[in-house]
Each structure stands twice: as structure tokens, then as C-alpha cells.
Design a protein around this motif. Structure first.
Motif, PDB file in Angstrom:
ATOM      1  N   CYS A 276       0.824  -1.214   0.000  1.00 12.13           N
ATOM      2  CA  CYS A 276       0.000   0.000   0.000  1.00 12.13           C
ATOM      3  C   CYS A 276       0.861   1.268   0.000  1.00 12.13           C
ATOM      4  CB  CYS A 276      -0.915  -0.037   1.220  1.00 12.13           C
ATOM      5  SG  CYS A 276      -1.970   1.400   1.415  1.00 12.13           S
TER       6      CYS A 276
ATOM      7  N   THR B  13     -12.096   5.941   6.103  1.00  7.23           N
ATOM      8  CA  THR B  13     -10.881   5.193   5.854  1.00  7.23           C
ATOM      9  C   THR B  13      -9.743   6.182   5.596  1.00  7.23           C
ATOM     10  OG1 THR B  13      -9.912   3.503   4.405  1.00  7.23           O
ATOM     11  CG2 THR B  13     -11.655   4.825   3.429  1.00  7.23           C
TER      12      THR B  13
ATOM     13  N   GLY C 157      -5.340   6.159   4.003  1.00  4.42           N
ATOM     14  CA  GLY C 157      -4.485   6.426   5.141  1.00  4.42           C
ATOM     15  C   GLY C 157      -5.033   5.795   6.421  1.00  4.42           C
ATOM     16  N   GLU C 158      -4.475   6.175   7.534  1.00 10.30           N
ATOM     17  CA  GLU C 158      -4.998   5.664   8.796  1.00 10.30           C
ATOM     18  C   GLU C 158      -5.968   6.700   9.380  1.00 10.30           C
ATOM     19  OE1 GLU C 158      -5.389   2.938  10.385  1.00 10.30           O
ATOM     20  OE2 GLU C 158      -6.385   4.106  11.914  1.00 10.30           O
TER      21      GLU C 158
ATOM     22  N   THR D 196     -12.564   1.709   8.692  1.00 16.02           N
ATOM     23  CA  THR D 196     -11.497   0.731   8.461  1.00 16.02           C
ATOM     24  C   THR D 196     -10.214   1.295   9.057  1.00 16.02           C
ATOM     25  OG1 THR D 196     -12.504   0.080   6.365  1.00 16.02           O
ATOM     26  CG2 THR D 196     -10.254  -0.614   6.716  1.00 16.02           C
ATOM     27  N   THR D 197      -9.541   0.496   9.861  1.00 17.41           N
ATOM     28  CA  THR D 197      -8.357   0.983  10.570  1.00 17.41           C
ATOM     29  C   THR D 197      -7.311  -0.111  10.685  1.00 17.41           C
ATOM     30  OG1 THR D 197      -7.559   1.726  12.748  1.00 17.41           O
ATOM     31  CG2 THR D 197      -9.564   0.431  12.755  1.00 17.41           C
ATOM     32  N   ASN D 198      -6.066   0.297  10.850  1.00 20.17           N
ATOM     33  CA  ASN D 198      -5.039  -0.721  11.086  1.00 20.17           C
ATOM     34  C   ASN D 198      -5.029  -1.162  12.553  1.00 20.17           C
ATOM     35  OD1 ASN D 198      -3.412   1.149  12.570  1.00 20.17           O
ATOM     36  ND2 ASN D 198      -2.378   1.811  10.691  1.00 20.17           N
TER      37      ASN D 198
ATOM     38  N   SER E  35      -7.559  -4.137   9.930  1.00 25.72           N
ATOM     39  CA  SER E  35      -6.650  -4.841   9.026  1.00 25.72           C
ATOM     40  C   SER E  35      -5.545  -5.500   9.845  1.00 25.72           C
ATOM     41  CB  SER E  35      -6.030  -3.852   8.032  1.00 25.72           C
ATOM     42  OG  SER E  35      -7.064  -3.149   7.393  1.00 25.72           O
TER      43      SER E  35
ATOM     44  N   ASN F 230      -9.524  -7.926   8.361  1.00 27.51           N
ATOM     45  CA  ASN F 230      -9.104  -8.125   6.968  1.00 27.51           C
ATOM     46  C   ASN F 230      -7.644  -8.544   6.897  1.00 27.51           C
ATOM     47  OD1 ASN F 230     -11.543  -7.364   5.918  1.00 27.51           O
ATOM     48  ND2 ASN F 230     -10.861  -5.380   5.129  1.00 27.51           N
TER      49      ASN F 230
ATOM     50  N   VAL G 109      -4.768  -9.240   4.113  1.00 35.01           N
ATOM     51  CA  VAL G 109      -4.305  -9.266   2.722  1.00 35.01           C
ATOM     52  C   VAL G 109      -3.256 -10.374   2.623  1.00 35.01           C
ATOM     53  CG1 VAL G 109      -3.064  -8.003   0.912  1.00 35.01           C
ATOM     54  CG2 VAL G 109      -4.705  -6.798   2.364  1.00 35.01           C
TER      55      VAL G 109
ATOM     56  N   ILE H 275      -8.204 -11.283   1.814  1.00 34.11           N
ATOM     57  CA  ILE H 275      -8.286 -10.399   0.649  1.00 34.11           C
ATOM     58  C   ILE H 275      -7.174 -10.709  -0.332  1.00 34.11           C
ATOM     59  CG2 ILE H 275      -8.275  -7.970  -0.070  1.00 34.11           C
ATOM     60  CD1 ILE H 275      -9.236  -7.172   2.573  1.00 34.11           C
ATOM     61  N   GLU H 276      -7.531 -10.879  -1.580  1.00 27.35           N
ATOM     62  CA  GLU H 276      -6.509 -11.053  -2.616  1.00 27.35           C
ATOM     63  C   GLU H 276      -5.743  -9.747  -2.796  1.00 27.35           C
ATOM     64  OE1 GLU H 276      -8.724 -14.438  -5.390  1.00 27.35           O
ATOM     65  OE2 GLU H 276      -8.702 -12.362  -6.050  1.00 27.35           O
ATOM     66  N   TYR H 277      -4.448  -9.896  -2.908  1.00 26.07           N
ATOM     67  CA  TYR H 277      -3.564  -8.737  -3.111  1.00 26.07           C
ATOM     68  C   TYR H 277      -3.899  -8.094  -4.468  1.00 26.07           C
ATOM     69  CZ  TYR H 277       0.986  -6.459  -4.016  1.00 26.07           C
ATOM     70  OH  TYR H 277       1.984  -5.579  -4.330  1.00 26.07           O
ATOM     71  N   MET H 278      -4.227  -6.808  -4.435  1.00 31.11           N
ATOM     72  CA  MET H 278      -4.675  -6.126  -5.659  1.00 31.11           C
ATOM     73  C   MET H 278      -3.618  -5.196  -6.236  1.00 31.11           C
ATOM     74  SD  MET H 278      -8.548  -4.939  -4.958  1.00 31.11           S
ATOM     75  CE  MET H 278      -8.261  -4.178  -3.390  1.00 31.11           C
TER      76      MET H 278
ATOM     77  N   MET I 182      -3.968   3.827  -3.064  1.00 33.78           N
ATOM     78  CA  MET I 182      -5.059   3.470  -2.164  1.00 33.78           C
ATOM     79  C   MET I 182      -5.052   4.308  -0.884  1.00 33.78           C
ATOM     80  SD  MET I 182      -6.368  -0.207  -1.844  1.00 33.78           S
ATOM     81  CE  MET I 182      -7.541  -0.930  -0.797  1.00 33.78           C
TER      82      MET I 182
ATOM     83  N   GLY J 161      -9.145   2.901   1.041  1.00 33.99           N
ATOM     84  CA  GLY J 161      -9.314   1.496   0.679  1.00 33.99           C
ATOM     85  C   GLY J 161     -10.751   1.036   0.828  1.00 33.99           C
TER      86      GLY J 161
HETATM   87  N1  SAM Z   1      -5.129   2.179   7.221  1.00 35.87           N
HETATM   88  C1  SAM Z   1      -6.375   1.527   7.307  1.00 35.87           C
HETATM   89  C2  SAM Z   1      -6.217   0.032   7.258  1.00 35.87           C
HETATM   90  O1  SAM Z   1      -5.144  -0.434   6.893  1.00 35.87           O
HETATM   91  O2  SAM Z   1      -7.187  -0.642   7.588  1.00 35.87           O
HETATM   92  C3  SAM Z   1      -7.380   1.975   6.269  1.00 35.87           C
HETATM   93  C4  SAM Z   1      -6.889   2.221   4.877  1.00 35.87           C
HETATM   94  S1  SAM Z   1      -6.264   0.798   4.022  1.00 35.87           S
HETATM   95  C5  SAM Z   1      -5.806   1.493   2.468  1.00 35.87           C
HETATM   96  C6  SAM Z   1      -7.756  -0.099   3.707  1.00 35.87           C
HETATM   97  C7  SAM Z   1      -7.626  -1.550   3.360  1.00 35.87           C
HETATM   98  O3  SAM Z   1      -7.013  -1.667   2.099  1.00 35.87           O
HETATM   99  C8  SAM Z   1      -6.793  -2.380   4.314  1.00 35.87           C
HETATM  100  O4  SAM Z   1      -7.546  -3.482   4.778  1.00 35.87           O
HETATM  101  C9  SAM Z   1      -5.642  -2.845   3.468  1.00 35.87           C
HETATM  102  O5  SAM Z   1      -5.180  -4.098   3.852  1.00 35.87           O
HETATM  103  C10 SAM Z   1      -6.238  -2.839   2.092  1.00 35.87           C
HETATM  104  N2  SAM Z   1      -5.253  -2.752   1.022  1.00 35.87           N
HETATM  105  C11 SAM Z   1      -4.322  -1.795   0.817  1.00 35.87           C
HETATM  106  N3  SAM Z   1      -3.585  -2.047  -0.279  1.00 35.87           N
HETATM  107  C12 SAM Z   1      -4.072  -3.213  -0.793  1.00 35.87           C
HETATM  108  C13 SAM Z   1      -3.740  -4.015  -1.917  1.00 35.87           C
HETATM  109  N4  SAM Z   1      -2.752  -3.674  -2.746  1.00 35.87           N
HETATM  110  N5  SAM Z   1      -4.466  -5.137  -2.138  1.00 35.87           N
HETATM  111  C14 SAM Z   1      -5.465  -5.494  -1.305  1.00 35.87           C
HETATM  112  N6  SAM Z   1      -5.833  -4.778  -0.241  1.00 35.87           N
HETATM  113  C15 SAM Z   1      -5.138  -3.655   0.027  1.00 35.87           C
END
Ligand code: SAM
Ligand code: SF4
Ligand code: SF4
Length: 338
Positions: free
Chosen positions: A30, A72, A74-75, A101-103, A125, A165, A167, A194-197, A333, A338
Motif C-alpha cells: 500500500c 478510511t 491512510g490511517e 477501516t483501521t489498522n 486490518s 481483513n 491481505v 483479501i486477494e492482493y490487488m 489506495m 481502501g
Molecule cells: N489504514 C487503514 C487500514 O489499513 O485498515 C485503512 C486504509 S487501508 C488502504 C484499507 C484496506 O485496504 C486495508 O484493509 C488494506 O489491507 C487494504 N489494502 C491496501 N492495499 C491493498 C492491496 N494492494 N491489495 C489489497 N488490499 C489492500
């Protein structure tokens, strides 16, 4: 206040609002540190939409059919005073679901205040339980225990159901799938894989790094039998599976191998007020300029309608069928949310 439909007959139902483009982690998929380093130009405070501006757009979007809002980034918990925004959004008529959505690293300190402000639920996440793998995925020294404490605090504050979630990246954390499943089995949280996008331009995505949801499912089902659950609503992005022994459910988000564009009802608002109609867009519609130029509610609503009615995005459905877009660099993202 009915719902408007785009060129592919998809209604506008969801609004994802990014409240900051900054983050305290540097997940390689990300915000890789090589790109988002100390000299990266994050948005200035004056560039961010104010809470009043965000509330106004959300209210007008609700008038066009939006029923679900997700905060969402960022954080998002890095944005100062977030509970005040939550309280403003919770008062909007027509909003049935208000989520975040938060880390999770800052969640323990904020969960109760957010719940009291009117937040309904959170998604946290978490890509691994093992400290070394967590640190490698998120490029951080923060202890994974902080995220787990955040999950518990969210549950205790009533921000339920808490979704988690994960990834999955081949060769990085795919060996943690069963451990994660085992940890959350029998607990109230719903774990989703979640599949890596291939979002953005900076993560160096390659198809070989994607672990297909079907493979994840097979690995879990071989250990604990599963049965599929019906979708809870139209446009549900996750397929849902229940453990046959009653230990709860898991979700799989196969955005790469089984895209869900035909049911995509989401618009995204970046922290600086651009509206994006697809996660893979290369440009957004500048609502902040209109807001700050004194546009009326009627003008803004008309603009929102025009944007949505003209929408034809279905990037994931076309992925592979077409070469990479020539329209310009795709947004990150962390910026679009996200
Ligand atoms: N920082 C917060 C978090 O990580 O939950 C919110 C923003 S983050 C961009 C939102 C979600 O996007 C997270 O669950 C993250 O794992 C997912 N994410 C970010 N980049 C990704 C990617 N390349 N493929 C799949 N999921 C992704
Ligand atoms: Fe930060 Fe979330 Fe992106 Fe990780 S996925 S870098 S926690 S915004
Ligand atoms: Fe929606 Fe775009 Fe993702 Fe398709 S690729 S599901 S249109 S955000």
C-alpha cells in the motif's frame, strides 16, 4: 430521495471517505517506504476537506441514494477529532451503516469515544499474528498485540461485528492463513481474506504474488469443513463461509480472480475532496473546488448525479483483457481510501 443508476445500471449506495492520506504503518502493498519516505509530499492541512465539508458532501450523497458510509484513509485514526466527524455523519438521515477501516494500532484509545459518537462498527486490518511476519508486512516495529488489543476494545465498545481483513501475499504471509483462521475461529470477529490487488503504481504488484481466494478456501476447508452462506445483500463483495462445526464464519474477497464490478455501488471521496468512481481510477472529480467556490447544495447534488450517471468503470472485470490503462497513473489506495 431515490437512488441514481450509472451506465451499467448500478445504483449509488456506498460512500468511502478518506479522512487523511497519512499513515503510521508502511505496508509494502500500500505505502512502501521507498515511495512514502520522509520526503513524500503528503497533503497539507489546508488541502484536506474540513469536517463540515465532508458532512455536506455525505449529506448530499445520502440524498442521491447513499446508505452506507465508511471512513478510511491512510490511517483514519490519525485525523484529529475524528469522533466529532462521526457524530456529524451519524446524524445524516438515510445512513444505515457507518463503519471505519483501521489498522487497529490506535483503536484501544479511541474505540469507546467512537462508539459513543455513533460509529456502528469497525474493520481492522491484520495480516499476521506472528510478530516477524506482521512487521515484515506492515514495515513497523509496533507490537501486533496493540492491534489485538484494539480489536478487543472495539468489541467491548459495541462496534460489532468487528471484521478483520488479512491481505494475503504469496511468499510473505501465505503460511499464516491457517494460524489466523485458528485464532479467530470461535471468536466473535469475522476474518476475511483479501486477494492482493494491483492498486496504485507504487507496490510493484505481480500476479504471482496473488494467492487466489479458491486456494485459501481449499486450505481452510481441508482442515475445518465449511459450507457457503448466502450473500447478505446485493453487491456483497465477500463470499461467506461458515465452519460446519459452528465455530463462526470467514469471508473471501476475490477482487482479482472473481471481480465484482457488476455489483459495485461505491463512490470514494479522497481526503482533498475528489470523488472517484473506481478504486483504479487515474483521476477524480474535484468537489472541493466547487465547495470552496460557493456552490449551492442544488448545484453540488446535480454534479454528483452527473458524475454517477456517466459512470462506466469496471476495471477489475477488464483486468487482463486489456493492457494497463494509458489514461495516466492510477491513484494510490492510501490517498483514495481502501
Ligand atoms: N489504514 C487503514 C487500514 O489499513 O485498515 C485503512 C486504509 S487501508 C488502504 C484499507 C484496506 O485496504 C486495508 O484493509 C488494506 O489491507 C487494504 N489494502 C491496501 N492495499 C491493498 C492491496 N494492494 N491489495 C489489497 N488490499 C489492500
Ligand atoms: Fe497504512 Fe492501511 Fe495502507 Fe497499511 S494498508 S499502509 S495501515 S493505509
Ligand atoms: Fe468497483 Fe472499480 Fe473495483 Fe470494479 S474495479 S469493483 S468498478 S472499484
Amino acid at each position: 430521495m431515490g437512488s441514481i443508476a450509472d451506465l451499467l445500471a448500478r445504483p449509488l449506495c456506498d460512500l468511502r471517505i478518506s479522512v487523511t492520506d497519512r499513515c503510521n504503518l508502511r505496508c509494502g502493498y500500500c505505502m512502501p517506504r521507498e515511495v512514502f519516505g520522509t520526503d513524500f509530499a503528503f497533503l497539507e492541512r489546508s488541502e484536506l476537506l474540513s469536517f463540515e465539508e465532508i458532512e455536506r458532501i455525505a449529506r448530499l450523497a445520502a440524498g442521491e441514494g447513499v446508505r452506507r458510509i465508511r471512513l478510511t484513509g491512510g490511517e483514519p485514526l490519525l485525523r484529529r477529532g475524528l469522533p466529532r466527524l462521526v457524530a456529524m455523519l451519524a446524524r445524516i438521515e438515510g445512513i444505515e451503516d457507518l463503519a471505519l477501516t483501521t489498522n487497529g494500532t490506535l483503536l484501544s484509545a479511541h474505540a469507546r469515544e467512537l462508539a459513543e459518537a455513533g460509529l456502528h462498527r469497525v474493520t481492522v486490518s491484520l495480516d499476521a499474528l506472528e510478530q516477524d511476519v506482521f512487521s515484515a508486512m506492515s514495515d513497523t516495529r509496533l507490537p501486533v498485540g496493540r492491534v489485538l488489543a484494539g480489536i478487543d476494545a472495539a468489541h467491548a465498545a459495541g462496534l460489532r461485528p468487528v471484521k478483520v481483513n488479512m491481505v494475503v501475499r504469496r511468499g510473505v504471509n501465505d503460511h499464516c492463513i491457517l494460524e489466523m483462521a485458528e485464532h479467530f475461529r470461535g471468536r466473535p470477529e469475522v476474518l476475511r481474506f483479501i486477494e492482493y490487488m494491483d492498486v496504485g503504481e507504487s507496490n510493484g504488484w505481480r500476479l504471482e504474488q496473488v494467492v487466489p481466494a479458491s486456494e485459501i478456501l481449499a486450505a481452510i476447508a481441508a482442515r475445518w469443513p465449511l459450507r457457503e452462506l448466502p450473500a447478505t445483500r446485493h453487491g456483497e463483495v465477500a463470499s461467506r463461509w461458515a465452519y460446519s462445526d459452528g465455530a463462526g464464519e470467514i469471508g473471501l474477497i476475490h477482487s482479482v480472480t472473481q471481480p465484482f464490478c457488476s455489483g459495485c455501488t461505491r463512490a470514494r471521496l479522497s481526503a482533498d475532496g475528489r470523488l472517484y468512481t473506481c478504486l483504479f481510477a487515474s483521476s477524480g472529480h474535484d468537489l472541493r473546488a466547487l465547495l470552496r467556490a460557493g456552490a449551492s447544495d442544488a448545484q453540488l447534488a446535480a454534479h454528483l448525479r452527473e458524475i454517477w450517471i456517466g459512470r462506466a468503470d469496471r476495471y477489475s472485470a477488464l483486468r487482463g483483457a486489456t493492457a494497463r490503462t494509458s489514461r495516466g497513473a492510477r491513484v494510490e489506495m492510501s490517498y483514495i481510501g481502501g
